[in-house]
Each structure stands twice: as structure tokens, then as C-alpha cells.
Design a protein around this motif. Sequence first.
Motif, PDB file in Angstrom:
ATOM      1  N   UNK A 284       0.615  -1.255  -0.077  1.00 43.00           N
ATOM      2  CA  UNK A 284       0.030   0.021  -0.026  1.00 43.00           C
ATOM      3  C   UNK A 284       1.030   1.316  -0.277  1.00 43.00           C
ATOM      4  N   UNK A 285       0.495   2.331  -1.091  1.00 46.55           N
ATOM      5  CA  UNK A 285       1.379   3.285  -0.995  1.00 46.55           C
ATOM      6  C   UNK A 285       0.748   4.488  -0.044  1.00 46.55           C
ATOM      7  N   UNK A 286       1.742   5.702  -0.215  1.00 47.96           N
ATOM      8  CA  UNK A 286       1.375   6.830   0.938  1.00 47.96           C
ATOM      9  C   UNK A 286      -0.111   7.259   0.417  1.00 47.96           C
ATOM     10  N   UNK A 287      -0.028   8.050  -1.049  1.00 51.22           N
ATOM     11  CA  UNK A 287      -1.136   8.642  -1.624  1.00 51.22           C
ATOM     12  C   UNK A 287      -1.204   8.922  -2.676  1.00 51.22           C
ATOM     13  N   UNK A 288      -0.142   8.388  -3.437  1.00 52.08           N
ATOM     14  CA  UNK A 288      -0.006   8.568  -5.066  1.00 52.08           C
ATOM     15  C   UNK A 288      -0.083   7.488  -5.838  1.00 52.08           C
ATOM     16  N   UNK A 289       0.578   6.332  -5.353  1.00 54.22           N
ATOM     17  CA  UNK A 289       0.726   5.103  -6.138  1.00 54.22           C
ATOM     18  C   UNK A 289       0.634   3.892  -5.404  1.00 54.22           C
ATOM     19  N   UNK A 290      -0.010   2.858  -5.814  1.00 53.74           N
ATOM     20  CA  UNK A 290       0.133   1.578  -5.246  1.00 53.74           C
ATOM     21  C   UNK A 290       0.852   0.350  -5.969  1.00 53.74           C
ATOM     22  N   UNK A 291       1.328  -0.533  -5.465  1.00 56.85           N
ATOM     23  CA  UNK A 291       2.372  -1.563  -5.927  1.00 56.85           C
ATOM     24  C   UNK A 291       2.087  -2.954  -5.713  1.00 56.85           C
ATOM     25  N   UNK A 292       2.487  -3.780  -6.566  1.00 55.33           N
ATOM     26  CA  UNK A 292       2.642  -5.411  -6.331  1.00 55.33           C
ATOM     27  C   UNK A 292       3.811  -5.612  -6.602  1.00 55.33           C
ATOM     28  N   UNK A 347      -4.925  11.353  -7.756  1.00 54.86           N
ATOM     29  CA  UNK A 347      -5.379  11.702  -9.023  1.00 54.86           C
ATOM     30  C   UNK A 347      -7.025  11.288  -9.323  1.00 54.86           C
ATOM     31  N   UNK A 348      -7.648  12.308  -8.601  1.00 51.44           N
ATOM     32  CA  UNK A 348      -9.064  11.811  -8.529  1.00 51.44           C
ATOM     33  C   UNK A 348      -9.812  11.580  -9.877  1.00 51.44           C
ATOM     34  N   UNK A 349      -9.419  12.519 -10.763  1.00 52.32           N
ATOM     35  CA  UNK A 349      -9.720  12.514 -12.180  1.00 52.32           C
ATOM     36  C   UNK A 349      -9.069  11.784 -13.239  1.00 52.32           C
ATOM     37  N   UNK A 350      -7.912  11.106 -12.940  1.00 48.39           N
ATOM     38  CA  UNK A 350      -7.135  10.457 -13.810  1.00 48.39           C
ATOM     39  C   UNK A 350      -7.769   9.064 -14.216  1.00 48.39           C
ATOM     40  N   UNK A 351      -8.046   8.791 -15.493  1.00 46.07           N
ATOM     41  CA  UNK A 351      -8.382   7.500 -15.944  1.00 46.07           C
ATOM     42  C   UNK A 351      -7.546   6.269 -15.779  1.00 46.07           C
ATOM     43  N   UNK A 352      -5.986   6.560 -15.262  1.00 48.25           N
ATOM     44  CA  UNK A 352      -5.258   5.559 -14.848  1.00 48.25           C
ATOM     45  C   UNK A 352      -5.399   5.480 -13.280  1.00 48.25           C
ATOM     46  N   UNK A 353      -6.147   6.013 -12.723  1.00 46.60           N
ATOM     47  CA  UNK A 353      -6.142   5.947 -11.340  1.00 46.60           C
ATOM     48  C   UNK A 353      -7.030   4.578 -11.110  1.00 46.60           C
ATOM     49  N   UNK A 354      -6.706   3.898 -10.163  1.00 47.51           N
ATOM     50  CA  UNK A 354      -7.461   2.578  -9.865  1.00 47.51           C
ATOM     51  C   UNK A 354      -8.094   2.390  -8.568  1.00 47.51           C
ATOM     52  N   UNK A 355      -7.669   2.929  -7.566  1.00 45.05           N
ATOM     53  CA  UNK A 355      -8.356   2.980  -6.201  1.00 45.05           C
ATOM     54  C   UNK A 355      -7.344   3.783  -5.290  1.00 45.05           C
ATOM     55  N   UNK A 356      -7.515   3.341  -3.870  1.00 49.19           N
ATOM     56  CA  UNK A 356      -6.847   4.115  -2.810  1.00 49.19           C
ATOM     57  C   UNK A 356      -5.976   3.259  -2.029  1.00 49.19           C
ATOM     58  N   UNK A 357      -6.290   2.065  -2.087  1.00 53.32           N
ATOM     59  CA  UNK A 357      -5.418   1.046  -1.114  1.00 53.32           C
ATOM     60  C   UNK A 357      -5.185  -0.360  -1.862  1.00 53.32           C
ATOM     61  N   UNK A 358      -4.166  -0.968  -2.340  1.00 58.74           N
ATOM     62  CA  UNK A 358      -4.070  -2.236  -2.863  1.00 58.74           C
ATOM     63  C   UNK A 358      -4.324  -3.350  -1.877  1.00 58.74           C
ATOM     64  N   UNK A 359      -5.063  -4.323  -2.358  1.00 59.11           N
ATOM     65  CA  UNK A 359      -5.316  -5.627  -1.642  1.00 59.11           C
ATOM     66  C   UNK A 359      -4.760  -6.706  -2.285  1.00 59.11           C
ATOM     67  N   UNK A 360      -3.736  -7.298  -1.684  1.00 59.83           N
ATOM     68  CA  UNK A 360      -3.045  -8.433  -2.093  1.00 59.83           C
ATOM     69  C   UNK A 360      -4.027  -9.628  -2.525  1.00 59.83           C
ATOM     70  N   UNK A 361      -3.594 -10.415  -3.696  1.00 60.38           N
ATOM     71  CA  UNK A 361      -4.506 -11.744  -3.896  1.00 60.38           C
ATOM     72  C   UNK A 361      -3.342 -12.828  -4.105  1.00 60.38           C
ATOM     73  N   UNK A 362      -3.664 -13.640  -5.226  1.00 60.65           N
ATOM     74  CA  UNK A 362      -2.952 -14.969  -5.651  1.00 60.65           C
ATOM     75  C   UNK A 362      -2.871 -15.001  -6.926  1.00 60.65           C
ATOM     76  N   UNK A 363      -2.027 -15.955  -7.286  1.00 57.43           N
ATOM     77  CA  UNK A 363      -1.702 -16.386  -8.927  1.00 57.43           C
ATOM     78  C   UNK A 363      -2.680 -17.485  -8.755  1.00 57.43           C
ATOM     79  N   UNK A 364      -3.849 -17.475  -9.814  1.00 56.09           N
ATOM     80  CA  UNK A 364      -4.754 -18.539  -9.945  1.00 56.09           C
ATOM     81  C   UNK A 364      -4.209 -19.776 -10.439  1.00 56.09           C
ATOM     82  N   UNK A 365      -4.443 -20.743  -9.663  1.00 53.40           N
ATOM     83  CA  UNK A 365      -3.597 -22.075  -9.909  1.00 53.40           C
ATOM     84  C   UNK A 365      -5.139 -23.336  -9.694  1.00 53.40           C
TER      85      UNK A 365
END
Length: 458
Positions: A284-292, A347-365
Motif C-alpha cells: 500500500x502506498x502513501x497517497x499517490x501510487x499503489x504497487x505489487x 489523481x481523482x480524475x485520472x483514468x489511470x487511477x485504480x483505487x486508494x489501497x491495494x489488496x493483495x491476492x493470489x496467482x490463480x492455479x
Amino acid sequence: MNTSYISNLGSSKFIRHWIGAIFLAIGIVATTTSAQAAEVALKQIAQGFTAPIALAPLMDGSGRLLIVDQIGTVSVLNKDGFISDKLFLDVRAKLTELKKGFDERGLLCVILHPRFKDHGKVYAAYSAPLRSGATTGWDHTMHISEFKTRDNDRSQVDSSSERVLVQVDKPYFNHNCGRMAFGPDGYLYIGVGDGGGANGMDGPADKAAGHIAKGNSQDLNQLLGKILRIDVNKTDGDKAYAIPSDNPFAKGGGRPEIFAYGVRNCWGISFDRGGKHELFAADVGQASWEEVNIIVKGANYGWPRREGLVCFDGKNPTKPPADCPNVDDDGKPFTDPIIAYKNFTKFPKDPEARGVSVTGGYVYRGKALPQLQGKYVFGDWSRSFVKADGVIYVASRPASGSGPWTLEPLPMAGFPDGQIHIYVWAFGEDEEGELYVFTNTTNALIGKNGKVWKLSPL
């Protein structure tokens, strides 16, 4: 639309096809893309939780699942869909006092030892009251503890069997991580947040309350902001565990438990049970970017020097510095995330904005959704902090095998854009590799609106 009702209509192939035709006719199901087919549904399998945060198969052949609730309980979900009257584990009396609002503390993870069938060992990460001797004014101490189930009942933990393995003092209530996973090497991997607060470095307040100038995550002499790896099958001196001999700092230069560093708040870590068995961590990022990130031994993921792929300045967190190094203080290059997306907060109006807090998942197998095979399924908690607007995403590895992964919403019945309009709290995986989504309707640890859903074919 009541999608849980639709998902439970029955197993008839005719009914499934009939429902699919209706969805297609009214435009609810998105057109199939190269990443996945359209016929994916969220099937509700359990409810009545506050903040379901993790899942573990009981691994006894019964098909039962353990559902971890952040408020401190672990329930047994039977194969027939009913929840057992007896709790598997209850640590509520061991927790620090939780807020009646948004809180990142609590019971953060419960996993079973790979040889659970042999000895019934269970591992839990939870937020305990601040231990004696910790820095005055700090918030709490995270415990990584080993428990054992009762000798005559593998579905109930003996609470008196607790053996505390690791304790990490935390200056703030947030950025705890606490997610754990056993690797294919048999070692226990533990995510530890950077200590909390904001900006991760600098400023008299942060220094006074647990952050050093370069950031806890960059300090190799402490465990905050790290991915740890320990051997729970052995002990070493006064430690209740041993250090794997190939840990990066096993012979000095940093805390020997450290496997990787430079992370902020990994809200979900998981090993791919197939492929190269890589370790994924959603940070989870600070307020600008989320990452995996894909976590590799000895790597530095940059926080708080970087947020996503962008440089970060704790003194001016909303404005990346024009010039910044690509290496850490020791000259080691920072490791890039495989996924980085913009945060709606900045980036409230940026089409590349995806959310506010990334939630980790799984590689589907799993087998039920072959169109998702080998893809990383994860989510974002919400597109807004105060409004429940979570999204489920699917990411695909690049054809070259390296570099950024492609990212798109996972279209599902009733949710063609992946937006499920509730908070996406966490993900889970069962023995068969099938995936589960945990949600609730509030951003606080109150009520009983938490639900468990299964990603299923329509």
C-alpha cells in the motif's frame, strides 16, 4: 442485483447457460478479453463477520475452511456452508484495545504449518498491548506466535499452547502488515509494516515516534518495513526459531531475519503454488501510487525513497523530487514493482487511477476458471476511503517473462468493470487453488457485515 442469489440458483448446466444469456442480452457481462472469459461470478459462501481478513484450509480432508476475522476470532466453515459453533481460535483477550472505527490492528493472519496433519501447529500474527521495555508512547507490539491444536481435536486450538516467536514494537496503530506464508523451502515468511504514521521518514514528530531520517524500511538494524524469513522447525540459542543459513544478513550487515526490505505496508503476501513459486506482495502506498512486487532475496523495494515507480520525498509527499537516486545508500539498485498504478487520492480524475489501497491476492492455479490460469488476481480496497467501492483486478505476466504486468478489471456477472461496490478487505486460497474474496460494507471494525465470496464459474 442480488448476485449471491443468482450464483446459488443451482448446478444445472441449462440454468447456468440461461442466466448467462440473460446477462449478455442486457449488457451486464463484459465482452471476453484476451485475459479472461466473461463467465465469472462471485458466489457468497459465508457471512456474519466483522472484517474477514484471511482463509486457511483445515487440511484434514474434510473440505473445511478457517475464516479469520480481524477482531480476533477464527471460525470453522463446514463444507455444507454452515459455521461451527466452536471457534478454532480466539485471541480477543490477547489483543490491544481496537478502535470502534478504522483500524489496521487486530488478528492479521493465521496459517497452518505444512505438516499440520502431523503435529497440529498453527501460526498467528496479532496486535498485542505494548510490551514491557518498549519505547514509551509507542502503540502496541505485534506478536508472531505458534499454537497447537488439541490432541483429540484438530479443529480447535489449545490457547494455553502459545509460544511467542517474534515480537515487533510498533510506534503507530497502522502499517502493520502481519501477513505470513510458508514458502516452498519450508520456511516462514512474515511481512512487517514500516511502523505507521505518514511519509515514512523525516520530520521531528516521526523521529520522536519511531522513524529515523532515512526511513525504518531502509534501516537494516530493525525489522520494521521488511519481509522476514525464519525456520520455525529449529531453535537457535535464546531464539524460538533458527535463521536460514542463506538469509542475506545471516552472517552480519543487518538483522539476520531480514529476507527483503524497503516495503511500506504489504496488505497481502502469497506464494504462487505453481510456476516458479514466486512470492507476491501488494504494498500500500502513501497517497499517490499503489504497487505489487515479486519478492526476491536481498532486494530493496525502495520505500520511503520511492513510491511505485516514482521517487518520494517525505518532506513534500505529494510532489516527487525532480532528481533522485536509483540506488540505495549501499549502491544497490532499487527493485521495480511488477504493477504500479495511480491512487485516486492524488489523481481523482485520472483514468489511470485504480483505487486508494491495494489488496493483495493470489496467482490463480485452480481448475474452475481455466481462463485465469497463471494470472494474478487481486483488488483494491476501494476507489474512495469513505465510500465502499472496491474493485477486483487481474494481472497478466508479459510475454517476455519480465517487466511490468498488464492490468485490467476482472469482469464478473453483474460487475463488468470489476467494481463490486463494497470494500475488498482481503483474498484467500483453498487446497484446490480456488480463490475467495473477503468484503465488508464499512471501513471500520464494527458490525457483522463481513462476507466471504468465492470466484466461481457462472
